[in-house]
Each structure stands twice: as structure tokens, then as C-alpha cells.
Design a protein around this motif. Structure first.
Motif, mmCIF file in Angstrom:
data_model
loop_
_atom_site.group_PDB
_atom_site.id
_atom_site.type_symbol
_atom_site.label_atom_id
_atom_site.label_comp_id
_atom_site.label_asym_id
_atom_site.label_seq_id
_atom_site.Cartn_x
_atom_site.Cartn_y
_atom_site.Cartn_z
ATOM 1 N N ILE A 44 22.431 -38.086 -20.404
ATOM 2 C CA ILE A 44 22.604 -36.663 -20.659
ATOM 3 C C ILE A 44 21.264 -36.094 -21.113
ATOM 4 O O ILE A 44 20.604 -36.675 -21.975
ATOM 5 N N ALA A 45 20.876 -34.956 -20.538
ATOM 6 C CA ALA A 45 19.575 -34.385 -20.887
ATOM 7 C C ALA A 45 19.561 -32.872 -20.720
ATOM 8 O O ALA A 45 20.278 -32.313 -19.894
ATOM 9 N N THR A 46 18.714 -32.243 -21.496
ATOM 10 C CA THR A 46 18.290 -30.863 -21.280
ATOM 11 C C THR A 46 16.904 -30.981 -20.654
ATOM 12 O O THR A 46 16.126 -31.862 -21.033
ATOM 13 N N TYR A 47 16.596 -30.140 -19.678
ATOM 14 C CA TYR A 47 15.336 -30.314 -18.957
ATOM 15 C C TYR A 47 14.747 -28.971 -18.550
ATOM 16 O O TYR A 47 15.436 -27.952 -18.522
ATOM 17 N N ILE A 48 13.450 -29.009 -18.214
ATOM 18 C CA ILE A 48 12.764 -27.827 -17.689
ATOM 19 C C ILE A 48 12.043 -28.221 -16.403
ATOM 20 O O ILE A 48 11.269 -29.175 -16.386
ATOM 21 N N MET A 49 12.320 -27.465 -15.349
ATOM 22 C CA MET A 49 11.616 -27.601 -14.081
ATOM 23 C C MET A 49 10.627 -26.440 -13.994
ATOM 24 O O MET A 49 10.882 -25.362 -14.546
ATOM 25 N N ALA A 50 9.507 -26.648 -13.297
ATOM 26 C CA ALA A 50 8.511 -25.585 -13.125
ATOM 27 C C ALA A 50 7.910 -25.670 -11.732
ATOM 28 O O ALA A 50 7.988 -26.703 -11.073
ATOM 29 N N ASN A 51 7.264 -24.593 -11.333
ATOM 30 C CA ASN A 51 6.589 -24.604 -10.034
ATOM 31 C C ASN A 51 5.084 -24.828 -10.178
ATOM 32 O O ASN A 51 4.358 -24.793 -9.202
ATOM 33 N N GLY A 52 4.629 -25.059 -11.387
ATOM 34 C CA GLY A 52 3.222 -25.322 -11.646
ATOM 35 C C GLY A 52 2.882 -24.894 -13.061
ATOM 36 O O GLY A 52 3.705 -24.305 -13.766
ATOM 37 N N ARG A 53 1.681 -25.181 -13.478
ATOM 38 C CA ARG A 53 1.249 -24.859 -14.830
ATOM 39 C C ARG A 53 1.374 -23.358 -15.102
ATOM 40 O O ARG A 53 0.875 -22.532 -14.337
ATOM 41 N N ASN A 54 2.071 -23.034 -16.190
ATOM 42 C CA ASN A 54 2.304 -21.653 -16.608
ATOM 43 C C ASN A 54 3.008 -20.805 -15.558
ATOM 44 O O ASN A 54 2.940 -19.580 -15.596
ATOM 45 N N GLY A 55 3.689 -21.448 -14.628
ATOM 46 C CA GLY A 55 4.403 -20.726 -13.576
ATOM 47 C C GLY A 55 5.850 -20.474 -13.948
ATOM 48 O O GLY A 55 6.227 -20.481 -15.122
ATOM 49 N N ALA A 56 6.664 -20.260 -12.937
ATOM 50 C CA ALA A 56 8.092 -20.032 -13.142
ATOM 51 C C ALA A 56 8.727 -21.301 -13.697
ATOM 52 O O ALA A 56 8.325 -22.418 -13.354
ATOM 53 N N THR A 57 9.736 -21.126 -14.552
ATOM 54 C CA THR A 57 10.436 -22.257 -15.139
ATOM 55 C C THR A 57 11.937 -22.093 -14.964
ATOM 56 O O THR A 57 12.447 -20.976 -14.790
ATOM 57 N N LYS A 111 17.331 -18.718 -24.495
ATOM 58 C CA LYS A 111 17.183 -17.491 -25.282
ATOM 59 C C LYS A 111 15.760 -17.306 -25.815
ATOM 60 O O LYS A 111 15.408 -16.227 -26.281
ATOM 61 N N TRP A 112 14.965 -18.349 -25.770
ATOM 62 C CA TRP A 112 13.609 -18.292 -26.312
ATOM 63 C C TRP A 112 12.722 -17.352 -25.506
ATOM 64 O O TRP A 112 12.905 -17.158 -24.307
ATOM 65 N N LYS A 113 11.679 -16.865 -26.175
ATOM 66 C CA LYS A 113 10.611 -16.149 -25.492
ATOM 67 C C LYS A 113 9.869 -17.133 -24.597
ATOM 68 O O LYS A 113 9.823 -18.329 -24.873
ATOM 69 N N ARG A 114 9.279 -16.624 -23.562
ATOM 70 C CA ARG A 114 8.541 -17.467 -22.612
ATOM 71 C C ARG A 114 7.454 -18.292 -23.311
ATOM 72 O O ARG A 114 7.289 -19.475 -23.027
ATOM 73 N N ASP A 115 6.721 -17.671 -24.227
ATOM 74 C CA ASP A 115 5.653 -18.385 -24.931
ATOM 75 C C ASP A 115 6.175 -19.616 -25.670
ATOM 76 O O ASP A 115 5.490 -20.635 -25.745
ATOM 77 N N TRP A 116 7.368 -19.529 -26.223
ATOM 78 C CA TRP A 116 7.941 -20.668 -26.954
ATOM 79 C C TRP A 116 8.270 -21.798 -25.985
ATOM 80 O O TRP A 116 8.074 -22.968 -26.298
ATOM 81 N N LYS A 117 8.785 -21.442 -24.806
ATOM 82 C CA LYS A 117 9.092 -22.476 -23.793
ATOM 83 C C LYS A 117 7.802 -23.159 -23.333
ATOM 84 O O LYS A 117 7.762 -24.390 -23.195
ATOM 85 N N LEU A 118 6.764 -22.362 -23.105
ATOM 86 C CA LEU A 118 5.496 -22.936 -22.663
ATOM 87 C C LEU A 118 4.909 -23.861 -23.729
ATOM 88 O O LEU A 118 4.364 -24.917 -23.409
ATOM 89 N N LYS A 119 5.048 -23.502 -25.002
ATOM 90 C CA LYS A 119 4.569 -24.358 -26.085
ATOM 91 C C LYS A 119 5.353 -25.666 -26.136
ATOM 92 O O LYS A 119 4.775 -26.726 -26.344
ATOM 93 N N LEU A 120 6.661 -25.589 -25.913
ATOM 94 C CA LEU A 120 7.491 -26.802 -25.880
ATOM 95 C C LEU A 120 6.979 -27.760 -24.801
ATOM 96 O O LEU A 120 6.822 -28.958 -25.040
ATOM 97 N N ILE A 121 6.699 -27.218 -23.631
ATOM 98 C CA ILE A 121 6.172 -28.036 -22.524
ATOM 99 C C ILE A 121 4.788 -28.570 -22.880
ATOM 100 O O ILE A 121 4.526 -29.773 -22.751
ATOM 101 N N GLU A 122 3.905 -27.691 -23.323
ATOM 102 C CA GLU A 122 2.522 -28.075 -23.637
ATOM 103 C C GLU A 122 2.450 -29.163 -24.713
ATOM 104 O O GLU A 122 1.618 -30.068 -24.625
ATOM 105 N N ASP A 123 3.318 -29.081 -25.722
ATOM 106 C CA ASP A 123 3.302 -30.077 -26.796
ATOM 107 C C ASP A 123 3.669 -31.471 -26.284
ATOM 108 O O ASP A 123 3.127 -32.471 -26.739
ATOM 109 N N ALA A 124 4.591 -31.542 -25.348
ATOM 110 C CA ALA A 124 5.039 -32.834 -24.830
ATOM 111 C C ALA A 124 4.291 -33.275 -23.571
ATOM 112 O O ALA A 124 4.161 -34.469 -23.308
#
Length: 113
Positions: A8-21, A74-87
Motif C-alpha cells: 500500500i502506498a501514496t505516490y507522486i507521478m510527474a512528467n519531469g522536474r518541476n513539471g505536472a504532477t 490539498k497542499w500548495k504546489r510548492d509544498w509538493k515540490l519540496k516533498l519530492i525534492e527532499d526525498a
């Protein structure tokens, strides 16, 4: 991060760095990511080309994964990008080596959710 086995997982897919998620949850990350990569789902992830797994978090219970998915959506985009960047600071496709590229008959295990 955990391995790509069925869990079981929560996940984020993207189309590239800082792109659509795209933020989602699943009980079978291998199969779900494969469906995103092959365009099996109509909608945002397909139209925006979100085919790279850039972040995931394993959960013991489906309700926890759903709660986390809703929280992140529900997060702002910047928060999602930080989550990705940190990991995953290089925005690598974490599923890049999960699938046999030279076996046309291979399919991931079926999804239960």
C-alpha cells in the motif's frame, strides 16, 4: 524508501522536474505505476504525461494511504515540490528499472484495489 514490491502506498507521478504532477494511492505500486507509464488511465496523468514515479510512501493500512493522498492533494504546489525534492532531489524515475524492457509478454501483477 521501500522497494517496489506489492504494498500500500501514496505516490507522486510527474512528467519531469518541476513539471505536472499527479498524486495517488494504491495497494499495488508496481501495477499502478505500470498503468501510468503505459497510459492505461485517461485523465490528468495521461494528458500531462506523468509517467515518472518521483516519490512514494509505504503505508500499513489503506485508510492511512487515502488520508495521506487527500492531505497532499490539498497542499500548495510548492509544498509538493519540496516533498519530492527532499526525498529525490534529482527527480529520478524511481521505477526506471522495475520492468523488463526486453520481454514483450511481461505484465505486472494485477491490482487488487
Amino acid at each position: 524508501m521501500a522497494t517496489h514490491r506489492t504494498f500500500i502506498a501514496t505516490y507522486i507521478m510527474a512528467n519531469g522536474r518541476n513539471g505536472a504532477t499527479y498524486v495517488g494511492m494504491t495497494a499495488n505500486l508496481t501495477a499502478r505505476v505500470w498503468k501510468h507509464k503505459t497510459g492505461a488511465y485517461d485523465g490528468h496523468s495521461k494528458t500531462k504525461g506523468c509517467t515518472h514515479l518521483v516519490w512514494f510512501e509505504q503505508h500499513e493500512w489503506v485508510v492511512d494511504a487515502i488520508r495521506r493522498e487527500k492531505q497532499i492533494k490539498k497542499w500548495k504546489r510548492d509544498w509538493k515540490l519540496k516533498l519530492i525534492e527532499d526525498a529525490n532531489p534529482d527527480w529520478l524515475d524511481l521505477a526506471a528499472d522495475w520492468y523488463p524492457v526486453n520481454d514483450p509478454d511481461w505484465t505486472p501483477p494485477p491490482e487488487a484495489d
